[in-house]
Each structure stands twice: as structure tokens, then as C-alpha cells.
Motif scaffolding. Structure first.
Motif, short mmCIF file in Angstrom:
data_model
loop_
_atom_site.label_atom_id
_atom_site.label_comp_id
_atom_site.label_asym_id
_atom_site.label_seq_id
_atom_site.Cartn_x
_atom_site.Cartn_y
_atom_site.Cartn_z
N VAL A 199 22.76 16.40 79.44
CA VAL A 199 22.20 15.67 78.32
C VAL A 199 21.64 14.32 78.80
CG1 VAL A 199 22.69 14.61 76.09
CG2 VAL A 199 23.75 16.79 76.68
N ALA A 200 22.36 13.67 79.70
CA ALA A 200 21.86 12.41 80.26
C ALA A 200 20.56 12.65 81.03
CB ALA A 200 22.92 11.79 81.15
N ALA A 201 20.52 13.75 81.80
CA ALA A 201 19.30 14.07 82.55
C ALA A 201 18.15 14.39 81.61
CB ALA A 201 19.57 15.25 83.48
N GLU A 202 18.46 15.01 80.46
CA GLU A 202 17.42 15.31 79.46
C GLU A 202 16.75 14.02 78.98
OE1 GLU A 202 15.01 17.44 77.23
OE2 GLU A 202 16.79 18.62 77.74
N ALA A 203 17.56 12.98 78.76
CA ALA A 203 16.99 11.70 78.34
C ALA A 203 16.09 11.11 79.43
CB ALA A 203 18.11 10.73 78.00
N MET A 204 16.50 11.29 80.68
CA MET A 204 15.70 10.77 81.79
C MET A 204 14.37 11.50 81.91
SD MET A 204 16.71 10.50 85.85
CE MET A 204 18.05 9.35 85.53
N LEU A 205 14.41 12.82 81.88
CA LEU A 205 13.17 13.57 82.08
C LEU A 205 12.22 13.40 80.89
CD1 LEU A 205 12.83 16.62 80.49
CD2 LEU A 205 14.89 17.03 81.82
N ALA A 206 12.79 13.22 79.67
CA ALA A 206 11.92 13.02 78.51
C ALA A 206 11.22 11.68 78.57
CB ALA A 206 12.75 13.12 77.22
N ALA A 207 11.92 10.66 79.04
CA ALA A 207 11.32 9.33 79.11
C ALA A 207 10.24 9.25 80.19
CB ALA A 207 12.40 8.28 79.36
N ILE A 208 10.51 9.83 81.35
CA ILE A 208 9.53 9.80 82.44
C ILE A 208 8.40 10.77 82.17
CG2 ILE A 208 9.22 10.16 84.92
CD1 ILE A 208 12.14 9.26 85.27
N ASN A 209 8.71 11.90 81.51
CA ASN A 209 7.70 12.84 81.02
C ASN A 209 6.92 13.51 82.14
OD1 ASN A 209 6.54 14.17 78.82
ND2 ASN A 209 4.77 12.80 78.81
N THR A 210 7.62 13.89 83.19
CA THR A 210 7.01 14.60 84.31
C THR A 210 6.54 15.98 83.88
OG1 THR A 210 8.35 13.44 85.95
CG2 THR A 210 7.50 15.61 86.58
N SER A 211 5.40 16.39 84.40
CA SER A 211 4.96 17.77 84.25
C SER A 211 4.92 18.39 85.65
CB SER A 211 3.58 17.86 83.61
OG SER A 211 3.17 19.21 83.49
N VAL A 212 5.61 19.53 85.80
CA VAL A 212 5.75 20.11 87.14
C VAL A 212 4.74 21.22 87.39
CG1 VAL A 212 8.14 19.48 87.62
CG2 VAL A 212 7.67 21.48 86.21
N ASP A 213 3.56 21.12 86.79
CA ASP A 213 2.55 22.13 87.10
C ASP A 213 1.85 21.83 88.42
OD1 ASP A 213 1.68 19.97 85.52
OD2 ASP A 213 -0.15 21.00 84.92
#
Length: 550
Positions: free
Chosen positions: A133-147
Motif C-alpha cells: 500500500v505504501a508503494a502504491e502511494a509512491m508509484l501513483a505520485a511519481i506516475n511512471t509509465s513502464v511502456d
């Protein structure tokens, strides 16, 4: 003279420092009149303090919710919830961050279904790991797209490492894979790859035997793609996930493309029947596109005999896809990993980490035994992954080559963080714990005279019915959906229901390792009390009807 990539630093005139413009507030219409201004609505350096404050508020609110929630569901009528949703004016001026957060807490969080609650035992929804859940907050804020790599850099490398790690546990030495949104998408892509690889092989075979294929006359020619598509068949049992038949439809196959393979008495695929089905398909000049075995059926929670099925598929040279969306986590479960023996012989595998690895939705992966089988997915676009660059020795790892999605979240970060925080062994033991709980619950139900239990699960599902001595078969059938509905609407418990061979059953799906046998016993007591209440109400209605008729 020092030269940068953009300008000659020595030639740049020294002048007064640039002045940071004042960030204006929106005008009365809620818009920004200064086109050069930054809005504090977006996350950046200028809004970092507001972001921190707001996230603290969210965490505090949810912490209170988790500490104090007493029901699995809201117990509110759908009409009332719909009215509350419809009452929100989405076209008005914004109310501000704090007020909007208070609104969604009251509307959403207060009326959510809580999967962590011990009385939630319905579907394949799990409580989630805290570090994820903590990692979810991190990835949502940084908003990386791994395409593509230039949108992700290390995120792509971390995801690739997790794919390699999973392939290693599967026994796919030369394997590859991609993270997806869930089992449905993973299964769709697996069957797409099967279709394209089988069509390519069939077309090559036809071309190699072109003279033989033209025996009927010079105008007949070799079968075209549409002809071949109409002959493709997928073999699966009636317990396979519905995404298999949906994928067949989306892939343009015939309505009868999915061939049902018989099961044994436990609901597992019969390998001998599979072999007979394959022979019949070939005898009818049809092409077996893929066999779909299931490692953890949704209803019964059983695992098809993978070793025996793999033996048949290898003999027939048929693509074997194992849908292990539910059961894939057993690879790391100390007591039950052996149940997946034979999965290393599959051509492709689906694993949902958001089921048995306790990850927030979404976190699924499609794994392929041979990386070259991904070839049909590859497409090149000049603005993303130019073909010329892809051929370079040091080409960037642009995963849009392997994904059906373009923009794609860095969901792998949640799994990575969970593994580093807790270790795969602890997660596997948690899965063993919920499977042990299911075994205990089944034994408990078998000792109750007013409950009937169906079969035995390899995983964590339990199918049962309330069958009091005073009710006949038809009445017991009718009670199943009524009990489920009454309990859900009351908010006291969330259970599921299904139908097996025409008979309705209540279903417990136990995916919370913190749930104890006493918690489930309390749910079963609610089922019993609700069933008796429904029957008593029917008796009163019957008595009133008879009295009126008299």
C-alpha cells in the motif's frame, strides 16, 4: 570554453537572476488568467507541502477506518447510495482539497466493502500487504509509465527483474513475461499469442505442402487466414474461468471454438478425456490452438493434474496455458508447492499477485516459457520504439513490445516492496494458512447436520448449503441466493454463491490469514439464523394466505 548540450555556458551573458513569478489564485470563474502561472492543483515542488499534508490526512482517516470498521459492507440500500452519488454536482467550482477529501470519505470510504474484515468471505479479494500500500502511494505520485524506457528507466529494470524471478520459480529458464491488469488480460494475451504462433505454424505447413494442398485444382489454393481461424479450437473444462470463452470471442474464433473437456468427480480435467478430445479435433480437420488447464478453479478451488495434461500436450505438440491466477502463489507455499508440479512444462502461465500475494489491485503477470513466442505482439512506432533503434546492440528495453497496453502503471513496485519487506517465504506461509483454514472449516461443516458440503478444495474455497431437516431440496435451492442477499444487505457478512451442475451453493473464499475459525463460525451462525428467519417468514405468509382463503 565549456560547452553543454544546449548552449555555450561561456557565451551566456551574466545577468540578474530570473525572478520566480508569483503563483496566482484562480479568478472568480475558477480559471487562471496568467498563462505562465503554475497551478497548485498539480503535484510538484511548489505543491509538495500541500501534498504531504493531504496524504497525512488520508492516512489518518483510513487508519481510523481500519481500527473501527465493524462490518464487511455498508448495509445501506442501493437506492440511497445512488441518490447520494447523484446528488454530487460535478460541474460546480471546486470545493478545495480538504473538503473534497471529507466528501469522498463520507461517500466512498464509509460505504466501501472491506476485504480485511473477518466477515468478508465472498470473492477472490484479499487484504493487502502494508508495504504494498505504501508503494502504491509512491508509484501513483511519481506516475511512471513502464511502456518505454525513457518514461521509466529503473522501473522497467525492476519489473524485468521480477519477471525473471517469477520465470525462475516456474522453471522457465529461457522465459519472459509482462505485468498486466489481471488474469482476464493475461489469459487473453496468452491465447492471442497461441493463436498467432499456431496460425504461423499452420501457414508454414501449408506452404511447405503447397502442391499437396492444390490437388483439388489450380484455383483452390492454400487455406487463407480466415479459413484457418474457423478451424482453431481451445480445450478447457467447464470449470475454466469465463475469460477463456470471452477471449475466444475477442480473438474472432467461431462460437464453437471452445471445446469442453470432461472432468473427474472432483472437478479436475481428465487427462485421458483431453487426449480423446484432441484426437477427435484432429480427425475433424480442426486445429488445436491451445489447452487451458486451471491451477485453482474459481468455484471449487481445485488444480488440474498438470503433469498428466502436460504429457498429453507435449505428445500432441499443443500449446499448454496454465491459468494459475488463483493458485500461482502456491509456488512459494512451503506445504503446497508440490500441487503445481508440472507447471514448468506449460507454454504460458497466468499469475495474479493481487490474489494470493496480497497485493493491491492490479498486479498480474503473463509468463511465457520461450521468449521468442512474444514475437506476434511486437509493434514498432517511431514516437515510442523505432524499429531501427530496437535492432541496436544496446537497445533500450521498451516493454510496449510485449504488452497489449501502451500506458501501463508500475504495479511491479508493490510486489518488489512486499518481497523486500516481508520475504516470499512469509507470503507463501500466509497462503498455506488460509488453505489450512479452509480445511478446518470444511471439517466443521461436515459435522453439522443442517449443512451440506461439496467436494474438497486444493486452495481456500468452501462450497456449502444450509439444509435443515424441515426443508426439501427445492426450498434449500431457493434459500441460497436469499441468504446471501439478506446477509450482504445487512452488512453483517459478505459471502458468495454459485451453481454447480444445476445446484446452487453458498461459497466461502478465505483469503485473510488473520481470519480464525471462530470468525468463520460466527458467519456460519449468521447463515443458519438467516435461513431459519427466511423459513419462519414463509411459514407466516403461508398461514396468512390459508387464513384468508378460509
Amino acid at each position: 570554453m565549456t560547452t553543454s548540450l544546449l548552449y555555450d555556458t561561456e557565451a551566456t551573458p551574466t545577468s540578474a537572476p530570473l525572478q520566480t513569478p508569483e503563483i496566482p489564485h484562480p479568478d472568480a470563474a475558477g480559471t487562471f488568467s496568467d498563462r505562465g502561472a503554475r497551478t497548485d492543483a498539480l503535484l510538484g515542488a511548489h505543491s509538495a507541502d500541500e501534498y504531504t499534508s493531504l496524504m497525512h490526512d488520508v492516512v489518518d482517516i483510513l487508519g481510523d477506518r481500519f481500527r473501527t470498521t465493524e462490518r464487511a459492507a455498508s448495509a445501506k440500500e442501493r437506492s440511497g447510495l445512488q441518490a447520494a452519488v447523484d446528488a454530487v454536482d460535478l460541474d460546480t467550482a471546486g470545493v478545495g482539497n480538504a473538503e473534497a477529501l471529507r466528501e469522498v470519505d463520507a461517500l466512498y470510504a464509509d460505504n466501501a466493502v472491506w476485504f480485511h474484515h473477518p466477515s468478508y468471505v465472498a470473492h477472490l479479494n484479499c487484504p493487502v500487504a502494508v508495504p504494498a500500500v505504501a508503494a502504491e502511494a509512491m508509484l501513483a505520485a511519481i506516475n511512471t509509465s513502464v511502456d518505454t524506457y525513457d518514461q521509466s528507466e529503473v522501473a522497467t529494470l525492476m519489473e524485468r527483474r521480477l519477471i525473471d524471478w517469477t520465470c525462475g520459480h516456474l522453471g522457465f529458464a529461457g522465459g519472459d513475461g509482462i505485468f498486466t491488469s489481471g488474469g482476464t488480460q493475461s489469459n487473453l494475451q496468452a491465447l492471442f499469442l497461441a493463436r498467432e504462433n499456431v496460425l504461423a505454424e499452420a501457414a508454414g505447413h501449408v506452404e511447405a505442402n503447397d502442391a499437396e494442398s492444390r490437388r483439388g485444382g489450380p484455383d483452390l489454393g492454400a487455406p487463407n487466414r480466415r479459413d484457418l481461424l474457423s478451424r482453431l479450437r481451445i480445450l478447457a473444462t467447464d470449470q475454466a474461468h469465463f475469460s477463456v470463452s470471452r477471449a475466444a470471442f475477442l480473438l474472432g474464433l467461431d462460437a464453437e471454438a471452445v471445446v469442453t473437456v470432461p472432468t473427474d468427480r472432483s472437478g479436475r480435467m481428465d487427462a485421458e478425456a483431453l487426449n480423446a478430445s484432441l484426437l477427435a479435433i484432429q480427425a475433424n480437420d480442426q486445429i488445436p490452438m491451445a489447452v487451458v488447464a486451471t491451477a485453482g478453479t474459481t468455484d471449487l478451488g481445485v488444480i488440474d493434474p498438470l503433469e498428466n495434461i502436460a504429457e498429453v500436450c507435449e505428445s500432441a505438440n499443443v500449446w499448454l496455458h496454465v491459468d494459475a491466477a488463483y493458485g500461482g502463489g502456491l509456488l512459494w507455499a512451503p506445504q503446497r508447492a508440490h500441487l503445481l508440479d508440472g507447471i514448468s512444462r506449460a507454454t504460458s502461465v497466468t499469475i495474479d499477485f493481487h490474489k494470493t500475494f496480497f497485493q493491491p489491485v492490479s498486479s498480474s503477470a503473463l509468463l511465457i516459457r520461450d521468449a521468442s513466442l512474444f514475437a506476434p505482439t511486437i509493434h514498432h512506432h517511431d514516437y515510442l520504439n523505432p524499429e531501427a533503434e530496437a535492432q541496436e546492440a544496446d537497445a533500450e528495453p521498451n516493454q510496449v513490445d510485449k504488452s497489449l497496453q501502451t500506458t501501463r502503471r508500475f504495479d511491479a513496485l508493490k510486489l518488489w516492496t512486499t518481497l523486500r519487506a516481508r520475504g516470499a517465504g512469509e507470503i507463501g506461509s500466509m497462503l498455506d494458512a488460509v488453505c489450512d483454514l479452509a480445511t478446518d472449516v470444511r471439517a466443521l461443516l461436515e459435522d453439522q447436520a443442517d449443512f451440506e458440503v461439496l467436494g474438497a478444495s486444493d486452495l481456500s474455497t468452501v462450497l456449502f448449503r444450509f439444509t435443515p431437516a424441515t426443508a426439501d431440496q427445492v426450498t434449500c435451492d431457493e434459500l441460497v441466493p436469499l441468504i446471501r442477499r439478506v446477509l450482504f444487505r445487512s452488512g453483517r457478512a459478505a459471502i458468495a454463491r454459485t451453481v454447480i451442475d444445476g445446484t446452487p451453493w453458498l461459497k466461502l473464499t478465505l483469503l485473510n490469514p488473520d481470519t480464525r475459525i471462530d470468525d468463520v463460525t460466527a458467519v456460519l451462525d449468521l447463515v443458519r439464523a438467516t435461513g431459519h428467519g427466511i423459513l419462519a417468514g414463509r411459514d407466516l405468509e403461508d398461514a396468512a394466505t390459508e387464513g384468508g382463503a378460509a
